[in-house]
Design a protein around this motif. Structure first.
Motif, PDB file in Angstrom:
ATOM      1  N   GLY A 165     -79.432 -39.228  14.997  1.00  0.00           N
ATOM      2  CA  GLY A 165     -80.184 -38.614  16.078  1.00  0.00           C
ATOM      3  C   GLY A 165     -79.298 -38.287  17.271  1.00  0.00           C
ATOM      4  O   GLY A 165     -78.126 -38.684  17.337  1.00  0.00           O
ATOM      5  N   ALA A 166     -79.873 -37.577  18.230  1.00  0.00           N
ATOM      6  CA  ALA A 166     -79.101 -37.132  19.392  1.00  0.00           C
ATOM      7  C   ALA A 166     -78.565 -38.299  20.212  1.00  0.00           C
ATOM      8  O   ALA A 166     -77.535 -38.176  20.880  1.00  0.00           O
ATOM      9  CB  ALA A 166     -79.975 -36.235  20.270  1.00  0.00           C
ATOM     10  N   LEU A 167     -79.252 -39.447  20.174  1.00  0.00           N
ATOM     11  CA  LEU A 167     -78.831 -40.621  20.941  1.00  0.00           C
ATOM     12  C   LEU A 167     -78.485 -41.797  20.025  1.00  0.00           C
ATOM     13  O   LEU A 167     -78.620 -42.954  20.424  1.00  0.00           O
ATOM     14  CB  LEU A 167     -79.942 -41.034  21.922  1.00  0.00           C
ATOM     15  CG  LEU A 167     -80.384 -39.992  22.948  1.00  0.00           C
ATOM     16  CD1 LEU A 167     -81.517 -40.540  23.817  1.00  0.00           C
ATOM     17  CD2 LEU A 167     -79.216 -39.544  23.812  1.00  0.00           C
ATOM     18  N   ASP A 168     -78.049 -41.508  18.828  1.00  0.00           N
ATOM     19  CA  ASP A 168     -77.672 -42.555  17.868  1.00  0.00           C
ATOM     20  C   ASP A 168     -76.777 -43.592  18.568  1.00  0.00           C
ATOM     21  O   ASP A 168     -75.680 -43.266  19.033  1.00  0.00           O
ATOM     22  CB  ASP A 168     -76.917 -41.915  16.701  1.00  0.00           C
ATOM     23  CG  ASP A 168     -76.600 -42.911  15.589  1.00  0.00           C
ATOM     24  OD1 ASP A 168     -76.579 -44.123  15.853  1.00  0.00           O
ATOM     25  OD2 ASP A 168     -76.348 -42.466  14.457  1.00  0.00           O
ATOM     26  N   PRO A 169     -77.225 -44.851  18.697  1.00  0.00           N
ATOM     27  CA  PRO A 169     -76.458 -45.842  19.457  1.00  0.00           C
ATOM     28  C   PRO A 169     -75.134 -46.243  18.818  1.00  0.00           C
ATOM     29  O   PRO A 169     -74.289 -46.838  19.484  1.00  0.00           O
ATOM     30  CB  PRO A 169     -77.413 -47.035  19.539  1.00  0.00           C
ATOM     31  CG  PRO A 169     -78.354 -46.854  18.409  1.00  0.00           C
ATOM     32  CD  PRO A 169     -78.504 -45.384  18.221  1.00  0.00           C
ATOM     33  N   LEU A 170     -74.918 -45.903  17.551  1.00  0.00           N
ATOM     34  CA  LEU A 170     -73.661 -46.247  16.904  1.00  0.00           C
ATOM     35  C   LEU A 170     -72.619 -45.135  17.012  1.00  0.00           C
ATOM     36  O   LEU A 170     -71.516 -45.271  16.479  1.00  0.00           O
ATOM     37  CB  LEU A 170     -73.898 -46.583  15.427  1.00  0.00           C
ATOM     38  CG  LEU A 170     -74.807 -47.777  15.154  1.00  0.00           C
ATOM     39  CD1 LEU A 170     -74.790 -48.136  13.671  1.00  0.00           C
ATOM     40  CD2 LEU A 170     -74.418 -48.989  15.988  1.00  0.00           C
ATOM     41  N   VAL A 171     -72.980 -44.067  17.713  1.00  0.00           N
ATOM     42  CA  VAL A 171     -72.047 -42.964  17.932  1.00  0.00           C
ATOM     43  C   VAL A 171     -71.430 -43.114  19.320  1.00  0.00           C
ATOM     44  O   VAL A 171     -72.139 -43.282  20.313  1.00  0.00           O
ATOM     45  CB  VAL A 171     -72.760 -41.606  17.808  1.00  0.00           C
ATOM     46  CG1 VAL A 171     -71.819 -40.471  18.204  1.00  0.00           C
ATOM     47  CG2 VAL A 171     -73.264 -41.409  16.382  1.00  0.00           C
ATOM     48  N   ASP A 172     -70.113 -43.049  19.388  1.00  0.00           N
ATOM     49  CA  ASP A 172     -69.411 -43.171  20.665  1.00  0.00           C
ATOM     50  C   ASP A 172     -69.628 -41.913  21.495  1.00  0.00           C
ATOM     51  O   ASP A 172     -69.603 -40.802  20.972  1.00  0.00           O
ATOM     52  CB  ASP A 172     -67.915 -43.380  20.406  1.00  0.00           C
ATOM     53  CG  ASP A 172     -67.194 -43.955  21.609  1.00  0.00           C
ATOM     54  OD1 ASP A 172     -67.860 -44.258  22.612  1.00  0.00           O
ATOM     55  OD2 ASP A 172     -65.962 -44.091  21.548  1.00  0.00           O
ATOM     56  N   GLY A 173     -69.838 -42.082  22.788  1.00  0.00           N
ATOM     57  CA  GLY A 173     -70.042 -40.930  23.658  1.00  0.00           C
ATOM     58  C   GLY A 173     -70.646 -41.347  24.976  1.00  0.00           C
ATOM     59  O   GLY A 173     -71.314 -42.387  25.076  1.00  0.00           O
TER      60      GLY A 173
END
Length: 266
Positions: A165-173
């Protein structure tokens, strides 16, 4: 059934009793100070100051038992190092991405196991996770304005925070930038009717999609005798109902309704 109830306890500027000497006691003192608490090393003084938590780190069994009993009689919850039978609470292994805290506990069974699980999780959770949490906190007003209905708001957040998803918590950013992009054109999330036919009574046999549906549904209608272990996967605030035999659920105008059935061979 869970054996203990995990809680996050605020102790900032509050007195906390820590008794004992050596590395174990020093570790408890550092933990209390890390959480903003005030370490008190005298039981009578701690009781007089209204302390509600006590860490007992004596090496001698008799001394640990005596001070644990005294602290408990003074109204404190007790943690006795390396003595699970004397503990009212245990201390988890903590992974910090402030303000996100992940606590891994084993009910006192093995601190080493909790630590190794925490180290594995350290590699999965990006350092920017805390920034995402703060962006969600600051953006509550914008989110409420965009989605006035609480159910629609929750579904939109579920979709954004899910894997990919747009706010996937496992994606760095950077959290602020990601939230700003998402709130400008959010996905309203999944609604309608979904049906799950159980292949077994084991919740581990649920597919990833089925587990996600149970965790995000607004309403769950369960056929008779659906196991408690399966129903435990349903989010706590979902509406629950019984699916009567030979009935068909109505498709909702909004929200996600999940129907749970049993296969004939289940």
């Amino acid at each position: 059934m869970i054996e203990t109830l995990p809680l996050f306890h605020r102790i900032s500027n509050a007195p906390v009793l820590v008794l004992g000497e050596g590395d174990g006691a020093d570790a408890k003192r550092r933990l209390v100070e890390r959480a903003g608490g005030v370490v008190v090393d005298d039981l009578d003084a701690a009781a007089g100051q209204g302390a509600r938590l006590a860490f007992i780190a004596h090496e001698e069994e008799a001394r640990a038992q005596a001070d644990a009993a005294r602290a408990r009689a003074a109204g404190m919850l007790v943690n006795a190092m390396d003595r699970p039978a004397l503990c009212d609470f245990t201390v988890p292994s903590i992974l910090e991405r402030s303000p996100v805290l992940v606590a891994v506990g084993t009910g006192g069974a093995s601190a080493g196991l909790a630590k190794q699980l925490r180290l594995r999780l350290e590699a999965l959770l990006p350092q920017t996770l805390g920034g995402l949490a703060l962006a969600l906190k600051v953006g509550r007003g914008a989110l409420r304005k965009r989605f006035p209905d609480s159910g629609e708001r929750r579904r939109a957040l579920d979709a954004a925070l899910a894997a990919g998803g747009a706010l996937d918590p496992l994606v760095d950013g950077e959290g602020d930038a990601r939230f700003s992009r998402w709130i400008a054109a959010p996905d309203a999330g999944e609604g309608g009717l979904a049906e799950i036919t159980l292949r077994s009574d084991d919740p581990e046999d649920l597919t990833l999609r089925e587990a996600r549906l149970l965790g995000t549904a607004d309403t769950v209608l369960a056929a008779p005798a659906i196991p408690a272990a399966i129903l435990a996967r349903v989010r706590a605030d979902a509406v629950r109902g019984e699916l009567l035999p030979d009935t068909s659920p109505e498709v909702p105008a909004s929200g996600l309704v999940v129907v749970l059935r049993r296969a004939l061979s289940a």
